[in-house]
Design a protein around this motif. Structure first.
Motif, mmCIF file in Angstrom:
data_model
loop_
_atom_site.group_PDB
_atom_site.id
_atom_site.type_symbol
_atom_site.label_atom_id
_atom_site.label_comp_id
_atom_site.label_asym_id
_atom_site.label_seq_id
_atom_site.Cartn_x
_atom_site.Cartn_y
_atom_site.Cartn_z
ATOM 1 N N VAL A 63 8.216 -42.201 -30.903
ATOM 2 C CA VAL A 63 6.776 -41.923 -30.943
ATOM 3 C C VAL A 63 6.301 -41.645 -32.367
ATOM 4 O O VAL A 63 5.185 -42.007 -32.743
ATOM 5 C CB VAL A 63 6.432 -40.764 -29.987
ATOM 6 C CG1 VAL A 63 4.946 -40.414 -30.048
ATOM 7 C CG2 VAL A 63 6.837 -41.116 -28.559
ATOM 8 N N LYS A 64 7.139 -41.057 -33.190
ATOM 9 C CA LYS A 64 6.782 -40.730 -34.579
ATOM 10 C C LYS A 64 6.279 -41.958 -35.346
ATOM 11 O O LYS A 64 5.427 -41.847 -36.224
ATOM 12 C CB LYS A 64 8.007 -40.116 -35.279
ATOM 13 C CG LYS A 64 7.806 -39.804 -36.736
ATOM 14 C CD LYS A 64 6.968 -38.579 -36.942
ATOM 15 C CE LYS A 64 6.903 -38.219 -38.418
ATOM 16 N NZ LYS A 64 5.839 -37.295 -38.700
ATOM 17 N N PHE B 267 10.540 -41.782 -24.168
ATOM 18 C CA PHE B 267 9.705 -41.489 -25.325
ATOM 19 C C PHE B 267 10.378 -40.384 -26.132
ATOM 20 O O PHE B 267 10.533 -39.262 -25.654
ATOM 21 C CB PHE B 267 8.294 -41.079 -24.898
ATOM 22 C CG PHE B 267 7.539 -42.198 -24.249
ATOM 23 C CD1 PHE B 267 6.879 -43.126 -25.019
ATOM 24 C CD2 PHE B 267 7.524 -42.337 -22.867
ATOM 25 C CE1 PHE B 267 6.200 -44.183 -24.431
ATOM 26 C CE2 PHE B 267 6.850 -43.397 -22.268
ATOM 27 C CZ PHE B 267 6.184 -44.312 -23.057
ATOM 28 N N ASP B 268 10.783 -40.709 -27.359
ATOM 29 C CA ASP B 268 11.477 -39.775 -28.246
ATOM 30 C C ASP B 268 10.440 -39.133 -29.173
ATOM 31 O O ASP B 268 9.830 -39.808 -29.993
ATOM 32 C CB ASP B 268 12.541 -40.513 -29.051
ATOM 33 C CG ASP B 268 13.371 -39.601 -29.931
ATOM 34 O OD1 ASP B 268 12.987 -38.420 -30.138
ATOM 35 O OD2 ASP B 268 14.404 -40.064 -30.439
ATOM 36 N N PHE B 269 10.265 -37.828 -29.036
ATOM 37 C CA PHE B 269 9.251 -37.100 -29.801
ATOM 38 C C PHE B 269 9.817 -36.400 -31.031
ATOM 39 O O PHE B 269 9.183 -35.494 -31.578
ATOM 40 C CB PHE B 269 8.531 -36.096 -28.891
ATOM 41 C CG PHE B 269 7.554 -36.749 -27.957
ATOM 42 C CD1 PHE B 269 6.240 -36.961 -28.343
ATOM 43 C CD2 PHE B 269 7.956 -37.197 -26.712
ATOM 44 C CE1 PHE B 269 5.335 -37.583 -27.502
ATOM 45 C CE2 PHE B 269 7.062 -37.824 -25.851
ATOM 46 C CZ PHE B 269 5.749 -38.019 -26.245
ATOM 47 N N THR B 270 10.976 -36.831 -31.512
ATOM 48 C CA THR B 270 11.543 -36.256 -32.729
ATOM 49 C C THR B 270 10.525 -36.365 -33.866
ATOM 50 O O THR B 270 9.966 -37.438 -34.106
ATOM 51 C CB THR B 270 12.829 -37.008 -33.130
ATOM 52 O OG1 THR B 270 13.773 -36.892 -32.072
ATOM 53 C CG2 THR B 270 13.419 -36.443 -34.408
ATOM 54 N N ILE C 83 9.725 -42.951 -16.433
ATOM 55 C CA ILE C 83 9.196 -42.517 -17.727
ATOM 56 C C ILE C 83 9.789 -41.152 -18.054
ATOM 57 O O ILE C 83 9.598 -40.188 -17.314
ATOM 58 C CB ILE C 83 7.655 -42.445 -17.693
ATOM 59 C CG1 ILE C 83 7.077 -43.826 -17.361
ATOM 60 C CG2 ILE C 83 7.111 -41.934 -19.022
ATOM 61 C CD1 ILE C 83 5.610 -43.806 -17.053
ATOM 62 N N LEU C 84 10.510 -41.090 -19.173
ATOM 63 C CA LEU C 84 11.182 -39.862 -19.587
ATOM 64 C C LEU C 84 10.742 -39.468 -20.989
ATOM 65 O O LEU C 84 10.257 -40.312 -21.745
ATOM 66 C CB LEU C 84 12.701 -40.071 -19.568
ATOM 67 C CG LEU C 84 13.295 -40.568 -18.249
ATOM 68 C CD1 LEU C 84 14.739 -40.980 -18.444
ATOM 69 C CD2 LEU C 84 13.169 -39.508 -17.169
ATOM 70 N N ASN D 133 9.118 -30.761 -28.902
ATOM 71 C CA ASN D 133 9.066 -29.323 -29.139
ATOM 72 C C ASN D 133 8.255 -28.664 -28.014
ATOM 73 O O ASN D 133 7.731 -29.342 -27.131
ATOM 74 C CB ASN D 133 8.504 -29.008 -30.533
ATOM 75 C CG ASN D 133 7.045 -29.392 -30.690
ATOM 76 O OD1 ASN D 133 6.280 -29.494 -29.727
ATOM 77 N ND2 ASN D 133 6.629 -29.608 -31.926
ATOM 78 N N LYS D 134 8.155 -27.344 -28.041
ATOM 79 C CA LYS D 134 7.488 -26.603 -26.960
ATOM 80 C C LYS D 134 6.022 -27.015 -26.783
ATOM 81 O O LYS D 134 5.554 -27.218 -25.671
ATOM 82 C CB LYS D 134 7.597 -25.098 -27.217
ATOM 83 C CG LYS D 134 7.064 -24.248 -26.086
ATOM 84 C CD LYS D 134 7.361 -22.787 -26.322
ATOM 85 C CE LYS D 134 6.733 -21.904 -25.277
ATOM 86 N NZ LYS D 134 7.485 -21.819 -24.051
ATOM 87 N N GLU D 135 5.314 -27.178 -27.884
ATOM 88 C CA GLU D 135 3.888 -27.546 -27.805
ATOM 89 C C GLU D 135 3.708 -28.924 -27.162
ATOM 90 O O GLU D 135 2.867 -29.116 -26.288
ATOM 91 C CB GLU D 135 3.269 -27.522 -29.206
ATOM 92 C CG GLU D 135 1.778 -27.783 -29.200
ATOM 93 C CD GLU D 135 1.153 -27.687 -30.584
ATOM 94 O OE1 GLU D 135 0.084 -28.290 -30.769
ATOM 95 O OE2 GLU D 135 1.723 -27.023 -31.474
#
Length: 190
Positions: A99-100, A130-133, A159-160, A165-167
């Motif tokens: 996603v970044k 979806f990788d939110f790193t 969909i995973l 992060n927490k937010e």
């Protein structure tokens, strides 16, 4: 940047009659180091790293691809392919979306149009992760478009999300709860 995001998903081709668009995706994962320099953009995938990364550079013309592989690797191509196949073992049915790569500079991922860019072509897969790193926050509309609207329209796609992060996790959870609370038979999302 947008082209790199599409390459990172896989199944991206400008000539579907002659190739599947899986070559760059699997080559980048089979190599120890894989990089593309093109038009001021630098894309890299390193084996064992959690994420692909992208940098913007100056002064590069044309395209250069660099692939490195240890001569004595124990890695097997079958294992690389199997990681992105679903349980039936046939086909390239699973992808990880970094996603970044959808973020441009200091822009925040807040809008439905940004989410739709991230969602482009993911309907070709059975499992989408979806990788939110590296993503510090997302807006309600961004999360809602992926984890409620798209999920309802595509109930056959798993969909995973990972590394949020927490937010970000809170926004995703909010969208998933909203999707579950709807009576899908009464919703027209057309």
């Amino acid at each position: 940047r947008h082209a790199v995001l599409e390459l990172a998903k896989g199944k991206f081709t400008t000539d579907p009659a002659n190739h599947t668009g899986e070559g760059i995706f699997f080559s980048s994962r089979a190599c120890d180091d894989y990089a593309i320099f093109s038009g001021g953009v630098y894309f890299s995938h390193e084996f064992g790293k959690k994420e692909d990364w992208i940098l913007e550079t100056d002064g590069l013309r044309g395209t250069t691809v660099i692939m490195k592989l240890n001569n004595h690797t124990s890695r097997k191509l079958k294992k690389v392919f199997d990681e992105y196949a679903t349980v039936d073992g046939f086909g390239f049915n699973k992808t990880v979306v970094p996603v970044k790569l959808a973020q441009y500079g200091d822009d925040l991922l807040v809008s439905r149009s940004q989410a739709k860019r991230v969602l482009n072509r993911v309907d070709r897969f059975k499992t989408v992760i979806f990788d939110f790193t590296g993503v510090d926050s997302v807006g309600q509309a961004f999360a809602d478009e992926i984890f409620r609207v798209f999920a309802i329209r595509h109930p056959d796609i798993e969909i995973l999300d990972i590394r949020a992060n927490k937010e970000v996790s809170n926004m995703i959870s909010r969208a998933k709860v909203a999707a579950k609370s709807l009576d899908v038979g009464q919703v027209n999302l057309s």
